[in-house]
Scaffold this active site. Sequence first.
Site, PDB file in Angstrom:
ATOM      1  N   GLU A  37       0.853  -1.192   0.000  1.00  0.00           N
ATOM      2  CA  GLU A  37       0.000   0.000   0.000  1.00  0.00           C
ATOM      3  C   GLU A  37       0.885   1.237   0.000  1.00  0.00           C
ATOM      4  O   GLU A  37       1.833   1.334   0.773  1.00  0.00           O
ATOM      5  CB  GLU A  37      -0.908  -0.019   1.232  1.00  0.00           C
ATOM      6  CG  GLU A  37      -1.592   1.285   1.574  1.00  0.00           C
ATOM      7  CD  GLU A  37      -2.470   1.824   0.450  1.00  0.00           C
ATOM      8  OE1 GLU A  37      -2.425   3.049   0.215  1.00  0.00           O
ATOM      9  OE2 GLU A  37      -3.178   1.011  -0.202  1.00  0.00           O
ATOM     10  N   GLN A  38       0.578   2.194  -0.884  1.00  0.00           N
ATOM     11  CA  GLN A  38       1.431   3.370  -0.995  1.00  0.00           C
ATOM     12  C   GLN A  38       1.283   4.334   0.176  1.00  0.00           C
ATOM     13  O   GLN A  38       2.215   5.063   0.510  1.00  0.00           O
ATOM     14  CB  GLN A  38       1.156   4.099  -2.303  1.00  0.00           C
ATOM     15  CG  GLN A  38      -0.206   4.741  -2.416  1.00  0.00           C
ATOM     16  CD  GLN A  38      -0.369   5.488  -3.733  1.00  0.00           C
ATOM     17  OE1 GLN A  38       0.576   5.600  -4.523  1.00  0.00           O
ATOM     18  NE2 GLN A  38      -1.557   6.004  -3.983  1.00  0.00           N
ATOM     19  N   ARG A 112     -16.350   4.131   6.400  1.00  0.00           N
ATOM     20  CA  ARG A 112     -15.417   3.237   5.693  1.00  0.00           C
ATOM     21  C   ARG A 112     -14.276   2.783   6.598  1.00  0.00           C
ATOM     22  O   ARG A 112     -13.797   1.655   6.498  1.00  0.00           O
ATOM     23  CB  ARG A 112     -14.854   3.946   4.456  1.00  0.00           C
ATOM     24  CG  ARG A 112     -15.857   4.070   3.329  1.00  0.00           C
ATOM     25  CD  ARG A 112     -15.315   4.888   2.166  1.00  0.00           C
ATOM     26  NE  ARG A 112     -16.295   4.941   1.091  1.00  0.00           N
ATOM     27  CZ  ARG A 112     -16.339   4.099   0.070  1.00  0.00           C
ATOM     28  NH1 ARG A 112     -15.445   3.133  -0.027  1.00  0.00           N
ATOM     29  NH2 ARG A 112     -17.268   4.199  -0.856  1.00  0.00           N
ATOM     30  N   TYR A 218     -27.630   8.643   5.958  1.00  0.00           N
ATOM     31  CA  TYR A 218     -27.831   7.572   6.933  1.00  0.00           C
ATOM     32  C   TYR A 218     -26.815   7.760   8.062  1.00  0.00           C
ATOM     33  O   TYR A 218     -25.760   8.379   7.870  1.00  0.00           O
ATOM     34  CB  TYR A 218     -27.673   6.185   6.304  1.00  0.00           C
ATOM     35  CG  TYR A 218     -26.476   6.023   5.390  1.00  0.00           C
ATOM     36  CD1 TYR A 218     -25.196   5.846   5.905  1.00  0.00           C
ATOM     37  CD2 TYR A 218     -26.631   6.050   4.007  1.00  0.00           C
ATOM     38  CE1 TYR A 218     -24.097   5.686   5.075  1.00  0.00           C
ATOM     39  CE2 TYR A 218     -25.535   5.902   3.165  1.00  0.00           C
ATOM     40  CZ  TYR A 218     -24.280   5.720   3.700  1.00  0.00           C
ATOM     41  OH  TYR A 218     -23.187   5.570   2.867  1.00  0.00           O
ATOM     42  N   ASP A 296     -12.600  -1.882  -7.572  1.00  0.00           N
ATOM     43  CA  ASP A 296     -12.700  -0.795  -8.544  1.00  0.00           C
ATOM     44  C   ASP A 296     -11.706  -0.933  -9.688  1.00  0.00           C
ATOM     45  O   ASP A 296     -11.937  -0.405 -10.780  1.00  0.00           O
ATOM     46  CB  ASP A 296     -12.476   0.549  -7.854  1.00  0.00           C
ATOM     47  CG  ASP A 296     -13.687   1.017  -7.072  1.00  0.00           C
ATOM     48  OD1 ASP A 296     -14.771   0.429  -7.238  1.00  0.00           O
ATOM     49  OD2 ASP A 296     -13.559   1.978  -6.281  1.00  0.00           O
TER      50      ASP A 296
END
Length: 399
Positions: A37-38, A112, A218, A296
Amino acid sequence: MMATEAGPRIVILGGGIGGLAAAAFLRDKGFHSDVYEQAAALTEVGAGLVIAPNAARLLRRLGVLDRFIERAMRMEIGWEFRRWENGTVLSAENLQDGCKRLYGEHTYTAHRADLLNALRSAVPEHSLHLGRRCVSVEFEGDQAVLRFEDGETVRPDILIGADGIHSRVRSAIVGQTQARESGICAFRALVPAHKAPEFARRHAQTLWIGPDHHLVHYPVSGGDYVNLVAFAPAGSSSVESWSATATLGELLDEFDGWDPRLVELIRSADTPGRWALLDREPLDHWNRGTATLLGDAAHPMFPFFAQGAAQAIEDGAVLALCLAENPHSPLTALGRYEELRRRRTARLQEVSHGRSHINHLPDGPEQQARDLAYSRADPLRANGWIYAYDPEVAVSASG
Protein backbone atom coordinates in the site's frame (compact mmCIF):
# COMPACT_ATOMS: atom_id res chain seq x y z
CA MET A 1 3.34 -21.60 -12.57
CA MET A 2 3.36 -24.37 -9.99
CA ALA A 3 2.94 -23.55 -6.33
CA THR A 4 5.90 -24.22 -4.09
CA GLU A 5 5.64 -26.29 -0.90
CA ALA A 6 5.08 -23.05 0.97
CA GLY A 7 2.44 -22.00 -1.55
CA PRO A 8 2.59 -19.38 -4.29
CA ARG A 9 3.91 -15.92 -3.51
CA ILE A 10 0.81 -13.77 -3.73
CA VAL A 11 1.13 -9.99 -3.89
CA ILE A 12 -1.86 -7.69 -3.52
CA LEU A 13 -1.29 -4.15 -4.75
CA GLY A 14 -3.58 -1.86 -2.76
CA GLY A 15 -4.55 -1.90 0.91
CA GLY A 16 -8.11 -0.62 0.68
CA ILE A 17 -11.29 -2.58 1.28
CA GLY A 18 -10.81 -4.90 -1.70
CA GLY A 19 -7.14 -5.58 -1.01
CA LEU A 20 -7.65 -6.35 2.67
CA ALA A 21 -10.71 -8.49 1.93
CA ALA A 22 -8.67 -10.54 -0.53
CA ALA A 23 -5.83 -10.96 1.98
CA ALA A 24 -8.26 -12.01 4.71
CA PHE A 25 -10.07 -14.58 2.57
CA LEU A 26 -6.78 -15.95 1.23
CA ARG A 27 -5.54 -16.40 4.79
CA ASP A 28 -8.81 -18.17 5.64
CA LYS A 29 -8.03 -20.64 2.85
CA GLY A 30 -4.45 -21.19 4.05
CA PHE A 31 -2.59 -18.81 1.74
CA HIS A 32 -0.12 -16.11 2.73
CA SER A 33 -0.20 -12.85 0.80
CA ASP A 34 1.72 -9.58 0.94
CA VAL A 35 -0.28 -6.36 0.70
CA TYR A 36 1.61 -3.36 -0.69
CA GLU A 37 0.00 0.00 0.00
CA GLN A 38 1.43 3.37 -1.00
CA ALA A 39 -0.05 5.24 2.00
CA ALA A 40 2.06 5.36 5.14
CA ALA A 41 -0.96 4.42 7.25
CA LEU A 42 -4.11 2.45 6.47
CA THR A 43 -6.75 5.13 6.62
CA GLU A 44 -9.84 5.07 4.45
CA VAL A 45 -10.51 8.33 2.66
CA GLY A 46 -14.20 9.04 2.36
CA ALA A 47 -17.10 8.67 4.68
CA GLY A 48 -19.99 6.23 4.72
CA LEU A 49 -21.01 3.09 2.92
CA VAL A 50 -23.79 0.52 2.93
CA ILE A 51 -23.03 -3.11 3.71
CA ALA A 52 -25.89 -5.13 2.28
CA PRO A 53 -26.63 -8.77 3.21
CA ASN A 54 -24.40 -10.23 0.49
CA ALA A 55 -21.37 -8.50 2.06
CA ALA A 56 -22.48 -8.97 5.67
CA ARG A 57 -22.69 -12.74 5.15
CA LEU A 58 -19.08 -12.77 4.03
CA LEU A 59 -17.91 -10.64 6.95
CA ARG A 60 -19.60 -13.13 9.26
CA ARG A 61 -17.84 -16.00 7.47
CA LEU A 62 -14.51 -14.25 8.02
CA GLY A 63 -15.29 -13.89 11.71
CA VAL A 64 -15.12 -10.08 11.66
CA LEU A 65 -18.81 -9.15 11.59
CA ASP A 66 -19.06 -8.79 15.36
CA ARG A 67 -16.14 -6.37 15.34
CA PHE A 68 -17.65 -4.48 12.41
CA ILE A 69 -21.05 -4.00 14.06
CA GLU A 70 -19.49 -2.48 17.16
CA ARG A 71 -19.58 0.78 15.20
CA ALA A 72 -21.85 -0.06 12.27
CA MET A 73 -25.54 0.81 12.30
CA ARG A 74 -28.13 -1.87 11.56
CA MET A 75 -30.77 -0.42 9.28
CA GLU A 76 -34.42 -0.60 10.21
CA ILE A 77 -35.61 1.22 7.10
CA GLY A 78 -33.92 1.28 3.70
CA TRP A 79 -34.42 2.56 0.18
CA GLU A 80 -36.69 5.23 1.64
CA PHE A 81 -37.31 7.43 -1.39
CA ARG A 82 -38.54 10.97 -0.69
CA ARG A 83 -39.72 13.68 -3.05
CA TRP A 84 -37.33 16.60 -3.31
CA GLU A 85 -39.61 19.55 -2.60
CA ASN A 86 -41.61 18.33 0.39
CA GLY A 87 -40.13 15.05 1.64
CA THR A 88 -43.16 12.94 0.70
CA VAL A 89 -42.20 9.28 1.15
CA LEU A 90 -42.63 7.55 -2.19
CA SER A 91 -41.49 4.14 -1.02
CA ALA A 92 -39.68 2.51 1.90
CA GLU A 93 -38.64 -0.98 2.90
CA ASN A 94 -38.73 -2.59 6.34
CA LEU A 95 -35.15 -3.87 6.55
CA GLN A 96 -35.48 -4.84 10.20
CA ASP A 97 -37.49 -7.93 9.22
CA GLY A 98 -37.21 -8.20 5.45
CA CYS A 99 -33.46 -8.53 4.95
CA LYS A 100 -32.94 -11.34 7.45
CA ARG A 101 -35.97 -13.24 6.20
CA LEU A 102 -35.22 -12.87 2.49
CA TYR A 103 -31.43 -12.80 2.39
CA GLY A 104 -30.20 -14.33 5.64
CA GLU A 105 -28.47 -11.24 7.00
CA HIS A 106 -29.10 -7.60 7.92
CA THR A 107 -28.13 -4.38 6.13
CA TYR A 108 -25.68 -2.03 7.86
CA THR A 109 -24.28 1.43 7.30
CA ALA A 110 -20.82 2.39 8.50
CA HIS A 111 -17.91 4.73 8.13
CA ARG A 112 -15.42 3.24 5.69
CA ALA A 113 -12.71 3.30 8.34
CA ASP A 114 -14.74 0.94 10.54
CA LEU A 115 -15.06 -1.61 7.73
CA LEU A 116 -11.36 -1.24 6.95
CA ASN A 117 -10.46 -1.87 10.60
CA ALA A 118 -12.63 -4.98 10.75
CA LEU A 119 -10.99 -6.45 7.66
CA ARG A 120 -7.53 -5.52 8.89
CA SER A 121 -8.14 -7.53 12.05
CA ALA A 122 -8.17 -10.67 9.88
CA VAL A 123 -4.83 -9.87 8.19
CA PRO A 124 -1.48 -10.43 9.98
CA GLU A 125 0.55 -7.27 10.50
CA HIS A 126 3.60 -8.83 8.83
CA SER A 127 1.56 -9.12 5.62
CA LEU A 128 1.11 -5.34 5.37
CA HIS A 129 3.78 -3.24 3.67
CA LEU A 130 2.89 0.43 4.03
CA GLY A 131 4.47 3.43 2.38
CA ARG A 132 5.34 1.35 -0.68
CA ARG A 133 4.50 3.21 -3.87
CA CYS A 134 4.51 1.12 -7.04
CA VAL A 135 5.84 3.08 -10.03
CA SER A 136 5.48 0.44 -12.76
CA VAL A 137 3.89 -2.90 -13.55
CA GLU A 138 5.28 -4.85 -16.51
CA PHE A 139 5.16 -8.44 -17.73
CA GLU A 140 7.89 -10.96 -18.48
CA GLY A 141 5.91 -13.69 -20.15
CA ASP A 142 3.08 -14.63 -17.81
CA GLN A 143 4.79 -13.12 -14.77
CA ALA A 144 4.13 -9.60 -13.56
CA VAL A 145 7.08 -7.48 -12.42
CA LEU A 146 6.46 -4.64 -9.97
CA ARG A 147 8.93 -1.84 -9.39
CA PHE A 148 8.63 0.39 -6.36
CA GLU A 149 9.74 3.94 -5.71
CA ASP A 150 12.37 2.76 -3.23
CA GLY A 151 14.04 0.68 -5.96
CA GLU A 152 12.76 -2.76 -4.97
CA THR A 153 11.59 -5.12 -7.70
CA VAL A 154 9.00 -7.80 -6.88
CA ARG A 155 8.15 -10.82 -9.07
CA PRO A 156 5.14 -12.55 -7.49
CA ASP A 157 3.73 -15.91 -8.53
CA ILE A 158 0.28 -14.28 -8.44
CA LEU A 159 -0.50 -10.56 -8.61
CA ILE A 160 -3.85 -9.16 -7.51
CA GLY A 161 -4.51 -5.61 -8.61
CA ALA A 162 -6.66 -3.98 -5.92
CA ASP A 163 -5.23 -0.55 -6.61
CA GLY A 164 -8.43 1.29 -7.33
CA ILE A 165 -9.96 3.24 -10.14
CA HIS A 166 -6.60 4.50 -11.46
CA SER A 167 -5.07 1.02 -11.31
CA ARG A 168 -1.57 0.46 -12.64
CA VAL A 169 -2.24 -3.26 -12.75
CA ARG A 170 -5.32 -2.77 -14.94
CA SER A 171 -3.32 -0.63 -17.37
CA ALA A 172 -0.67 -3.36 -17.58
CA ILE A 173 -3.29 -6.07 -18.19
CA VAL A 174 -5.71 -4.38 -20.59
CA GLY A 175 -3.91 -1.18 -21.63
CA GLN A 176 -5.15 2.34 -21.06
CA THR A 177 -8.95 2.34 -20.89
CA GLN A 178 -10.81 5.50 -21.76
CA ALA A 179 -13.38 6.92 -19.36
CA ARG A 180 -16.21 9.19 -20.45
CA GLU A 181 -17.51 12.20 -18.61
CA SER A 182 -20.78 11.20 -16.96
CA GLY A 183 -21.92 14.75 -16.41
CA ILE A 184 -22.44 13.97 -12.71
CA CYS A 185 -20.41 14.97 -9.69
CA ALA A 186 -20.70 13.65 -6.16
CA PHE A 187 -20.41 15.46 -2.84
CA ARG A 188 -19.77 13.70 0.47
CA ALA A 189 -19.88 15.10 3.98
CA LEU A 190 -20.45 14.16 7.60
CA VAL A 191 -22.82 15.87 10.02
CA PRO A 192 -22.22 15.51 13.78
CA ALA A 193 -25.28 13.74 15.15
CA HIS A 194 -25.96 16.42 17.76
CA LYS A 195 -26.38 18.93 14.93
CA ALA A 196 -28.55 16.69 12.73
CA PRO A 197 -32.36 16.80 12.67
CA GLU A 198 -34.10 13.80 14.25
CA PHE A 199 -35.30 12.39 10.92
CA ALA A 200 -31.66 11.98 9.79
CA ARG A 201 -30.59 10.18 12.96
CA ARG A 202 -33.04 7.31 12.46
CA HIS A 203 -31.68 3.87 11.55
CA ALA A 204 -32.73 4.59 7.99
CA GLN A 205 -31.11 4.91 4.60
CA THR A 206 -32.97 7.75 2.89
CA LEU A 207 -32.78 8.98 -0.71
CA TRP A 208 -34.19 12.37 -1.69
CA ILE A 209 -34.72 12.43 -5.45
CA GLY A 210 -35.42 15.38 -7.72
CA PRO A 211 -34.58 16.99 -11.06
CA ASP A 212 -30.93 16.34 -11.98
CA HIS A 213 -30.04 15.70 -8.31
CA HIS A 214 -30.39 13.28 -5.46
CA LEU A 215 -29.05 13.05 -1.93
CA VAL A 216 -28.61 10.03 0.36
CA HIS A 217 -28.17 10.10 4.14
CA TYR A 218 -27.83 7.57 6.93
CA PRO A 219 -26.16 7.37 10.37
CA VAL A 220 -22.63 5.97 10.79
CA SER A 221 -19.91 5.63 13.44
CA GLY A 222 -22.12 4.22 16.17
CA GLY A 223 -24.60 7.04 15.60
CA ASP A 224 -22.02 9.79 16.17
CA TYR A 225 -22.41 11.13 12.62
CA VAL A 226 -24.82 11.26 9.72
CA ASN A 227 -23.25 10.54 6.36
CA LEU A 228 -24.35 12.58 3.34
CA VAL A 229 -23.63 11.81 -0.28
CA ALA A 230 -25.20 14.02 -2.93
CA PHE A 231 -25.19 13.99 -6.73
CA ALA A 232 -25.53 16.95 -9.05
CA PRO A 233 -24.54 18.06 -12.55
CA ALA A 234 -20.75 18.19 -12.86
CA GLY A 235 -19.01 21.51 -13.22
CA SER A 236 -15.68 22.23 -14.86
CA SER A 237 -13.94 22.18 -11.47
CA SER A 238 -14.90 18.59 -10.64
CA VAL A 239 -12.12 16.01 -10.72
CA GLU A 240 -12.07 12.26 -10.12
CA SER A 241 -10.48 12.38 -6.68
CA TRP A 242 -11.53 11.40 -3.18
CA SER A 243 -9.39 14.22 -1.75
CA ALA A 244 -10.86 17.17 -3.69
CA THR A 245 -13.19 19.46 -1.75
CA ALA A 246 -15.99 21.92 -2.37
CA THR A 247 -17.45 24.60 -0.15
CA LEU A 248 -20.58 24.13 1.90
CA GLY A 249 -22.08 27.03 -0.02
CA GLU A 250 -21.60 25.19 -3.31
CA LEU A 251 -23.39 22.13 -1.95
CA LEU A 252 -26.22 24.27 -0.57
CA ASP A 253 -26.62 26.00 -3.93
CA GLU A 254 -27.20 22.64 -5.60
CA PHE A 255 -30.17 21.95 -3.32
CA ASP A 256 -31.63 25.44 -3.20
CA GLY A 257 -35.42 25.22 -3.02
CA TRP A 258 -35.50 21.64 -1.73
CA ASP A 259 -37.38 20.66 1.44
CA PRO A 260 -36.22 23.01 4.25
CA ARG A 261 -35.55 20.01 6.52
CA LEU A 262 -33.01 18.67 4.05
CA VAL A 263 -31.41 22.08 3.65
CA GLU A 264 -31.11 22.29 7.45
CA LEU A 265 -29.27 18.98 7.45
CA ILE A 266 -26.86 20.13 4.73
CA ARG A 267 -26.14 23.38 6.61
CA SER A 268 -24.82 21.32 9.54
CA ALA A 269 -22.29 19.39 7.43
CA ASP A 270 -18.53 19.69 7.52
CA THR A 271 -16.51 20.72 4.45
CA PRO A 272 -17.77 18.49 1.64
CA GLY A 273 -15.60 16.47 -0.66
CA ARG A 274 -16.42 16.58 -4.35
CA TRP A 275 -15.42 14.37 -7.22
CA ALA A 276 -16.53 13.70 -10.77
CA LEU A 277 -18.12 10.40 -11.72
CA LEU A 278 -16.45 9.04 -14.83
CA ASP A 279 -18.27 6.46 -16.93
CA ARG A 280 -16.43 3.22 -17.74
CA GLU A 281 -17.59 0.23 -19.74
CA PRO A 282 -17.17 -3.26 -18.24
CA LEU A 283 -13.83 -4.81 -19.18
CA ASP A 284 -13.64 -7.69 -21.65
CA HIS A 285 -11.12 -9.50 -19.46
CA TRP A 286 -9.42 -9.10 -16.09
CA ASN A 287 -6.47 -11.49 -16.34
CA ARG A 288 -3.06 -11.57 -17.94
CA GLY A 289 -0.82 -14.49 -17.12
CA THR A 290 -0.84 -14.87 -13.36
CA ALA A 291 -2.19 -11.39 -12.67
CA THR A 292 -5.80 -10.38 -12.10
CA LEU A 293 -7.95 -7.50 -10.85
CA LEU A 294 -10.58 -6.96 -8.21
CA GLY A 295 -12.77 -4.19 -6.84
CA ASP A 296 -12.70 -0.79 -8.54
CA ALA A 297 -9.64 -1.82 -10.55
CA ALA A 298 -11.80 -4.45 -12.27
CA HIS A 299 -15.31 -3.01 -12.24
CA PRO A 300 -15.70 0.62 -11.13
CA MET A 301 -19.39 1.32 -10.79
CA PHE A 302 -21.60 4.29 -10.05
CA PRO A 303 -22.51 4.41 -6.35
CA PHE A 304 -26.27 4.41 -6.98
CA PHE A 305 -26.71 0.76 -6.07
CA ALA A 306 -24.59 0.78 -2.88
CA GLN A 307 -22.62 -2.27 -4.04
CA GLY A 308 -19.07 -1.05 -4.71
CA ALA A 309 -17.54 -2.24 -1.43
CA ALA A 310 -19.73 -5.33 -1.35
CA GLN A 311 -18.58 -6.46 -4.77
CA ALA A 312 -14.92 -5.98 -3.82
CA ILE A 313 -15.52 -8.20 -0.78
CA GLU A 314 -17.24 -10.80 -2.95
CA ASP A 315 -14.29 -10.68 -5.36
CA GLY A 316 -11.88 -11.48 -2.54
CA ALA A 317 -14.00 -14.38 -1.31
CA VAL A 318 -14.41 -15.97 -4.73
CA LEU A 319 -10.77 -15.48 -5.69
CA ALA A 320 -9.61 -17.24 -2.54
CA LEU A 321 -12.01 -20.10 -3.15
CA CYS A 322 -10.84 -20.53 -6.74
CA LEU A 323 -7.19 -20.62 -5.67
CA ALA A 324 -8.00 -23.13 -2.94
CA GLU A 325 -9.67 -25.39 -5.52
CA ASN A 326 -6.68 -25.12 -7.91
CA PRO A 327 -3.65 -24.43 -5.67
CA HIS A 328 -1.14 -25.82 -8.19
CA SER A 329 -2.60 -24.08 -11.23
CA PRO A 330 -2.92 -20.32 -10.78
CA LEU A 331 -3.84 -19.84 -14.44
CA THR A 332 -6.80 -22.19 -14.03
CA ALA A 333 -7.81 -20.57 -10.75
CA LEU A 334 -7.68 -17.03 -12.10
CA GLY A 335 -9.60 -18.06 -15.20
CA ARG A 336 -12.34 -19.57 -13.06
CA TYR A 337 -12.43 -16.47 -10.86
CA GLU A 338 -12.90 -14.19 -13.85
CA GLU A 339 -15.57 -16.49 -15.28
CA LEU A 340 -17.55 -16.43 -12.04
CA ARG A 341 -17.24 -12.74 -11.29
CA ARG A 342 -17.14 -10.78 -14.55
CA ARG A 343 -20.75 -11.38 -15.61
CA ARG A 344 -22.17 -10.53 -12.19
CA THR A 345 -20.18 -7.34 -11.71
CA ALA A 346 -20.84 -6.17 -15.28
CA ARG A 347 -24.56 -6.53 -14.63
CA LEU A 348 -24.26 -4.47 -11.46
CA GLN A 349 -22.26 -1.83 -13.31
CA GLU A 350 -25.11 -1.60 -15.80
CA VAL A 351 -27.94 -1.35 -13.27
CA SER A 352 -25.99 1.16 -11.17
CA HIS A 353 -25.54 3.26 -14.27
CA GLY A 354 -29.27 3.12 -15.02
CA ARG A 355 -30.19 4.57 -11.64
CA SER A 356 -28.58 7.89 -12.57
CA HIS A 357 -31.38 8.54 -15.05
CA ILE A 358 -34.21 7.21 -12.88
CA ASN A 359 -33.22 9.16 -9.78
CA HIS A 360 -32.77 12.47 -11.62
CA LEU A 361 -35.95 12.69 -13.71
CA PRO A 362 -37.35 16.21 -14.14
CA ASP A 363 -40.84 16.75 -12.80
CA GLY A 364 -43.38 15.61 -15.35
CA PRO A 365 -45.16 12.51 -16.67
CA GLU A 366 -42.12 10.21 -16.54
CA GLN A 367 -41.35 11.27 -12.96
CA GLN A 368 -44.99 10.77 -11.98
CA ALA A 369 -44.98 7.27 -13.45
CA ARG A 370 -41.76 6.47 -11.57
CA ASP A 371 -43.20 7.70 -8.29
CA LEU A 372 -46.35 5.66 -8.80
CA ALA A 373 -44.29 2.57 -9.55
CA TYR A 374 -42.28 3.13 -6.36
CA SER A 375 -45.44 3.37 -4.29
CA ARG A 376 -46.64 0.01 -5.59
CA ALA A 377 -43.38 -1.95 -5.50
CA ASP A 378 -41.38 -3.82 -2.92
CA PRO A 379 -38.07 -1.92 -3.26
CA LEU A 380 -35.91 -4.92 -2.38
CA ARG A 381 -37.47 -6.98 -5.14
CA ALA A 382 -37.90 -4.23 -7.71
CA ASN A 383 -35.27 -2.61 -9.93
CA GLY A 384 -32.74 -5.42 -9.59
CA TRP A 385 -31.85 -5.20 -5.89
CA ILE A 386 -32.64 -8.89 -5.48
CA TYR A 387 -29.85 -9.58 -7.97
CA ALA A 388 -27.33 -8.05 -5.61
CA TYR A 389 -28.64 -9.40 -2.32
CA ASP A 390 -30.05 -12.87 -2.87
CA PRO A 391 -27.76 -15.74 -1.80
CA GLU A 392 -29.24 -17.90 -4.56
CA VAL A 393 -28.16 -15.33 -7.14
CA ALA A 394 -24.89 -14.04 -5.72
CA VAL A 395 -21.72 -16.00 -6.39
CA SER A 396 -20.06 -16.20 -2.99
CA ALA A 397 -17.45 -18.35 -1.32
CA SER A 398 -19.85 -20.97 -0.03
CA GLY A 399 -17.62 -23.90 -0.80
